[in-house]
Structure formats: C-alpha cells, structure tokens
Motif scaffolding. Structure first.
Motif, PDB file in Angstrom:
ATOM      1  N   CYS A 249       0.822  -1.205   0.042  1.00  9.37           N
ATOM      2  CA  CYS A 249       0.119  -0.399   0.121  1.00  9.37           C
ATOM      3  C   CYS A 249       1.075   1.594   0.082  1.00  9.37           C
ATOM      4  CB  CYS A 249      -1.030  -0.416   1.008  1.00  9.37           C
ATOM      5  SG  CYS A 249      -2.062  -1.294   1.312  1.00  9.37           S
ATOM      6  N   VAL A 250       0.550   2.275  -0.928  1.00  3.54           N
ATOM      7  CA  VAL A 250       1.509   3.477  -0.216  1.00  3.54           C
ATOM      8  C   VAL A 250       0.069   4.448   0.926  1.00  3.54           C
ATOM      9  CG1 VAL A 250       1.746   5.573  -2.278  1.00  3.54           C
ATOM     10  CG2 VAL A 250       1.721   3.435  -2.767  1.00  3.54           C
ATOM     11  N   TYR A 251       1.154   5.036   1.131  1.00  2.00           N
ATOM     12  CA  TYR A 251       0.934   6.173   2.255  1.00  2.00           C
ATOM     13  C   TYR A 251       1.665   7.435   2.361  1.00  2.00           C
ATOM     14  CZ  TYR A 251      -0.076   1.417   5.206  1.00  2.00           C
ATOM     15  OH  TYR A 251      -0.649   0.364   5.099  1.00  2.00           O
ATOM     16  N   ASN A 252       1.126   8.236   3.047  1.00  4.06           N
ATOM     17  CA  ASN A 252       1.494   9.735   3.311  1.00  4.06           C
ATOM     18  C   ASN A 252       2.429   9.518   4.147  1.00  4.06           C
ATOM     19  OD1 ASN A 252       0.368   9.894   5.523  1.00  4.06           O
ATOM     20  ND2 ASN A 252      -1.412  11.782   4.410  1.00  4.06           N
ATOM     21  N   THR A 253       3.446  10.836   4.875  1.00  2.00           N
ATOM     22  CA  THR A 253       4.164  10.394   5.987  1.00  2.00           C
ATOM     23  C   THR A 253       3.333  10.016   6.891  1.00  2.00           C
ATOM     24  OG1 THR A 253       6.463  11.539   6.696  1.00  2.00           O
ATOM     25  CG2 THR A 253       4.013  13.311   6.160  1.00  2.00           C
ATOM     26  N   PHE A 254       2.221  10.420   7.400  1.00  2.00           N
ATOM     27  CA  PHE A 254       1.473  10.367   8.201  1.00  2.00           C
ATOM     28  C   PHE A 254       0.532   9.210   8.547  1.00  2.00           C
ATOM     29  CE2 PHE A 254       1.225  15.021   7.217  1.00  2.00           C
ATOM     30  CZ  PHE A 254       2.231  14.982   8.008  1.00  2.00           C
ATOM     31  N   GLY A 255       0.689   8.161   7.656  1.00  2.86           N
ATOM     32  CA  GLY A 255       0.887   6.851   7.757  1.00  2.86           C
ATOM     33  C   GLY A 255      -0.296   6.861   7.092  1.00  2.86           C
ATOM     34  N   GLN A 256      -1.243   7.339   6.631  1.00  2.68           N
ATOM     35  CA  GLN A 256      -2.590   8.038   6.022  1.00  2.68           C
ATOM     36  C   GLN A 256      -2.135   7.362   4.791  1.00  2.68           C
ATOM     37  OE1 GLN A 256      -3.254  11.892   7.255  1.00  2.68           O
ATOM     38  NE2 GLN A 256      -4.840  11.339   7.963  1.00  2.68           N
ATOM     39  N   LYS A 257      -2.987   5.937   4.734  1.00  4.08           N
ATOM     40  CA  LYS A 257      -3.103   5.050   2.640  1.00  4.08           C
ATOM     41  C   LYS A 257      -4.345   6.349   2.400  1.00  4.08           C
ATOM     42  CE  LYS A 257      -3.924   1.270   3.451  1.00  4.08           C
ATOM     43  NZ  LYS A 257      -5.422   0.367   2.840  1.00  4.08           N
ATOM     44  N   TYR A 258      -3.249   6.898   0.842  1.00  2.00           N
ATOM     45  CA  TYR A 258      -3.801   7.439  -0.086  1.00  2.00           C
ATOM     46  C   TYR A 258      -5.415   6.657  -0.955  1.00  2.00           C
ATOM     47  CZ  TYR A 258       0.261  10.415  -0.039  1.00  2.00           C
ATOM     48  OH  TYR A 258       1.614  11.077  -0.284  1.00  2.00           O
ATOM     49  N   VAL A 259      -6.286   8.059  -1.495  1.00  8.47           N
ATOM     50  CA  VAL A 259      -7.563   6.491  -1.685  1.00  8.47           C
ATOM     51  C   VAL A 259      -7.056   6.229  -3.372  1.00  8.47           C
ATOM     52  CG1 VAL A 259      -9.406   7.589  -2.743  1.00  8.47           C
ATOM     53  CG2 VAL A 259      -8.716   8.500  -0.562  1.00  8.47           C
ATOM     54  N   MET A 260      -6.373   6.750  -3.712  1.00  8.06           N
ATOM     55  CA  MET A 260      -6.006   6.659  -5.357  1.00  8.06           C
ATOM     56  C   MET A 260      -4.058   6.580  -5.261  1.00  8.06           C
ATOM     57  SD  MET A 260      -8.753   9.100  -7.615  1.00  8.06           S
ATOM     58  CE  MET A 260      -8.649  10.329  -7.148  1.00  8.06           C
ATOM     59  N   VAL A 261      -3.497   6.018  -6.514  1.00  9.80           N
ATOM     60  CA  VAL A 261      -2.608   6.055  -6.030  1.00  9.80           C
ATOM     61  C   VAL A 261      -2.420   6.411  -7.780  1.00  9.80           C
ATOM     62  CG1 VAL A 261       0.075   5.215  -5.748  1.00  9.80           C
ATOM     63  CG2 VAL A 261      -1.381   4.683  -4.417  1.00  9.80           C
ATOM     64  N   HIS A 262      -1.483   7.246  -8.417  1.00 11.95           N
ATOM     65  CA  HIS A 262      -1.520   8.011 -10.092  1.00 11.95           C
ATOM     66  C   HIS A 262       0.066   7.088  -9.919  1.00 11.95           C
ATOM     67  CE1 HIS A 262      -2.119  11.079 -13.312  1.00 11.95           C
ATOM     68  NE2 HIS A 262      -1.604   9.283 -13.665  1.00 11.95           N
ATOM     69  N   GLN A 263       0.389   6.719 -11.244  1.00  5.56           N
ATOM     70  CA  GLN A 263       1.332   6.780 -11.910  1.00  5.56           C
ATOM     71  C   GLN A 263       2.489   5.919 -10.996  1.00  5.56           C
ATOM     72  OE1 GLN A 263       2.733  11.537 -11.597  1.00  5.56           O
ATOM     73  NE2 GLN A 263       2.138  11.240 -13.678  1.00  5.56           N
ATOM     74  N   TYR A 264       1.804   4.908 -10.381  1.00  4.88           N
ATOM     75  CA  TYR A 264       2.942   3.623  -9.364  1.00  4.88           C
ATOM     76  C   TYR A 264       3.500   3.035 -11.015  1.00  4.88           C
ATOM     77  CZ  TYR A 264      -0.793   0.775 -11.691  1.00  4.88           C
ATOM     78  OH  TYR A 264      -1.786  -0.375 -12.502  1.00  4.88           O
ATOM     79  N   ASN A 265       3.282   2.697 -11.909  1.00  2.95           N
ATOM     80  CA  ASN A 265       3.832   2.016 -12.567  1.00  2.95           C
ATOM     81  C   ASN A 265       5.560   2.592 -13.301  1.00  2.95           C
ATOM     82  OD1 ASN A 265       3.293   4.652 -13.931  1.00  2.95           O
ATOM     83  ND2 ASN A 265       2.432   3.235 -15.933  1.00  2.95           N
ATOM     84  N   ARG A 266       5.317   4.102 -12.715  1.00  2.04           N
ATOM     85  CA  ARG A 266       6.990   4.206 -12.549  1.00  2.04           C
ATOM     86  C   ARG A 266       7.317   4.257 -11.884  1.00  2.04           C
ATOM     87  NH1 ARG A 266       5.508  10.478 -15.189  1.00  2.04           N
ATOM     88  NH2 ARG A 266       3.777   9.856 -16.299  1.00  2.04           N
ATOM     89  N   VAL A 267       7.034   3.354 -10.489  1.00  2.00           N
ATOM     90  CA  VAL A 267       8.018   2.468  -9.699  1.00  2.00           C
ATOM     91  C   VAL A 267       8.356   1.272  -9.805  1.00  2.00           C
ATOM     92  CG1 VAL A 267       8.438   2.696  -7.293  1.00  2.00           C
ATOM     93  CG2 VAL A 267       7.616   4.939  -8.269  1.00  2.00           C
ATOM     94  N   PRO A 268       9.318   0.655 -10.630  1.00  2.00           N
ATOM     95  CA  PRO A 268       8.702  -0.698 -10.525  1.00  2.00           C
ATOM     96  C   PRO A 268       8.602  -1.539  -9.560  1.00  2.00           C
ATOM     97  CG  PRO A 268      11.362   0.149 -11.711  1.00  2.00           C
ATOM     98  CD  PRO A 268      10.232   1.410 -10.903  1.00  2.00           C
ATOM     99  N   GLU A 269       8.590  -1.475  -8.333  1.00  3.47           N
ATOM    100  CA  GLU A 269       8.876  -2.439  -7.518  1.00  3.47           C
ATOM    101  C   GLU A 269       7.143  -2.209  -7.418  1.00  3.47           C
ATOM    102  OE1 GLU A 269       8.709  -5.444  -4.747  1.00  3.47           O
ATOM    103  OE2 GLU A 269      10.265  -5.135  -6.248  1.00  3.47           O
ATOM    104  N   TRP A 270       6.761  -0.515  -7.102  1.00  2.61           N
ATOM    105  CA  TRP A 270       5.035  -0.612  -6.489  1.00  2.61           C
ATOM    106  C   TRP A 270       4.271  -1.661  -7.552  1.00  2.61           C
ATOM    107  CZ3 TRP A 270       4.507   4.793  -4.684  1.00  2.61           C
ATOM    108  CH2 TRP A 270       5.278   5.260  -3.539  1.00  2.61           C
ATOM    109  N   LYS A 271       4.940  -1.186  -9.385  1.00  2.00           N
ATOM    110  CA  LYS A 271       4.698  -1.624 -10.292  1.00  2.00           C
ATOM    111  C   LYS A 271       3.951  -3.097 -10.280  1.00  2.00           C
ATOM    112  CE  LYS A 271       4.429  -1.399 -15.236  1.00  2.00           C
ATOM    113  NZ  LYS A 271       4.267  -3.091 -15.761  1.00  2.00           N
TER     114      LYS A 271
END
Length: 285
Positions: A249-271
């Motif tokens: 999952c993708v979180y902000n610096t406060f540990g809150q999960k983003y509703v949407m994640v955009h352009q995740y495919n530009r980060v190979p491990e995240w993709k």
C-alpha cells in the motif's frame, strides 16, 4: 443524495483488459457503491462485454478522425454526464492505465470536500521546478501563460473530482481551452494539464477548489514524488514529504493510506506488487 449517486469515470483507447485490470479491480475492491462509467474509444468487443458484466456503464465511441484522449475526455464527460445532472452528487474522473484505488473515494469526499466544488491533487512541485510541466505550459499556451504559472504548484489532470454540475462545467471550460492549443504538444502529452492549471489559477475557480498536497491522503502522484529515475533531481524542491510504500500500500508521511495512487507504474517495485495485488477481479454479486 448519498454515495449511490456518485460516479467514477474512466476513458480508454486501444487497451486490452489486462491493461485496465488494476484500475477496474481496485475500484471494485474499494467499496465504491456509485455508478461506474468507462468511455471507450475504438475498444474491442470482449473488453466492452467484460466491463458490462462487471456493472460498468460503457459508452463506446468510434472515432474515425485523429484525436487525443487526454483532451477529448473533458468534452465527452461534459456531454455524457450532463444528461444525468440532478441525479449525481460527486464525479471522480481519473486516468485508467496508471491509477489504482486503495479506498472508497466517496467516503473521503463526504468527509473532506466541505463547501468546495472541485478537488485537485498537487504534484508536489512548482512549474518552474519541473521541466516537462513548464515546457508543456509554454508550448500549449505561450510565454505569457508560462510566466504566469512558473511560481505556482502543478495540479495533476489525471485525478480530479468535484460536485457534479460545477465539475462538469469546469471540464467544458478545460475542453474549450484545449481547442485553442495544439492537440499534441511537443515533448509528449496534450494541453489538458496546462489548461486545468491555468483555469485553477483564476479567482473564479481558485475560490471554489480544494487544493490537496501529498500530506493529505487523497491522490499520490508518483511521477514526481517516487520515480527512482527522477526523485533525486526533484527532492530538493518537493513541496511535501515523499510517499511511503509498505505491505503493498502507498501511504503519506503520517501513515495514512492514499485513496488513489497515480503513476505507480513508474516505480518498478510498486508496479510489480500493485499489479499482482489487483490482478484478480473481485466478485460483484
């Protein structure tokens, strides 16, 4: 009106289902209970049928003339959803090939939009600090526009939302502005994001828009905040802290999960992890 009166809208051209599966499957898994629209340009019948079987409202448009989907989507969302004015509460309009949902966007909008009419997500950089963005602005609308925008933060055109009637009118204005710019902009893309940001800089829209940065868990823009090929150059000028990827999952610096994640495919491990996570279609029964 309630969550059943919300709409999520995507636009696709030339894609097989595998390309859109993370968007589709993550939306289904998010708990979103409103209407799901997919506007399709020259899409094969098997993809259309699969979307219909998953309870998507599919509008298939056969385009014979040249077009740029990033521009024409703003005209067509206005034309199509205008027929449902009075029946819809919030509209969430996103890119499809590189967006996933981590939670129900309706929940976040209900709790956070307040009296604002539009919601846009920052790329965490000012125009002057992002070479593609300032070049795109210059080539789309000229030197006066580029100078006007250079000190302003960039807001992404691929993850926008708002109160239905206000949002649709904004989209029509974006479309009209794009009509006065090149359909395809030198350096890649179209004039859509430049048009969005120019309009948002004007008082009429500035006053009614919720401008969200990366400290707020709405929409993460990975292209400027996490791309391993670019982050070292962008890091000194970031306007918010970088997102965190943990346990798929993708979180902000406060540990809150983003509703949407955009352009995740530009980060190979995240993709890799996110595409695997959302490879299976949840049951819609």
């Amino acid at each position: 009106m309630d969550k059943s009166n919300d709409a999520v809208v995507g636009f696709i051209t030339g894609y097989k289902f595998e390309k859109i599966a993370p968007w589709v499957n993550s939306l289904l898994a998010s708990g979103f209970s409103g209407q799901k629209f997919m506007i399709c340009y020259n899409i094969e019948e098997d993809v259309i049928n699969k979307l219909k079987n998953l309870n998507f409202n599919v509008i298939n448009i056969n385009m014979n003339e040249q077009f740029n989907i990033v521009n024409i989507r703003f005209l067509h969302i206005w034309q199509i959803l205008n027929q449902l004015k009075g029946q819809l509460r919030y509209v969430i309009n996103t890119d499809v090939a590189d967006v996933i949902f981590q939670s129900d966007p309706s929940d976040w909008l209900e709790k956070n939009i307040g009296d604002k009419k539009l919601v846009v997500a920052c790329e965490s950089l000012k125009y002057k600090d992002e070479a593609w963005g300032i070049h795109n602005m210059y080539k789309s609308f000229g030197p006066v526009a580029a100078d006007h925008m250079k000190e302003r933060p960039i807001y992404n055109a691929g993850t926008t939302a708002g109160v239905c009637e206000d949002y649709l009118d904004f989209c029509y204005n974006v479309s009209l502005l794009c009509d006065g710019a090149p359909m395809f902009v030198e350096g890649g893309g179209g004039p859509d994001q430049a048009a969005v940001n120019l309009l948002l800089s004007l008082k009429t829209y500035n006053d009614v828009t919720m401008f969200v940065n990366h400290d707020t868990p709405w929409a993460c823009q990975c292209g400027t905040t996490a791309d391993p090929n670019k982050i070292n150059g962008f890091r000194p000028n970031l306007l918010s802290k970088e997102p965190v990827f943990e346990d798929g999952c993708v979180y902000n610096t406060f540990g809150q999960k983003y509703v949407m994640v955009h352009q995740y495919n530009r980060v190979p491990e995240w993709k890799k992890q996110l595409e695997e996570k959302y490879s299976v279609t949840p049951s819609t029964k």
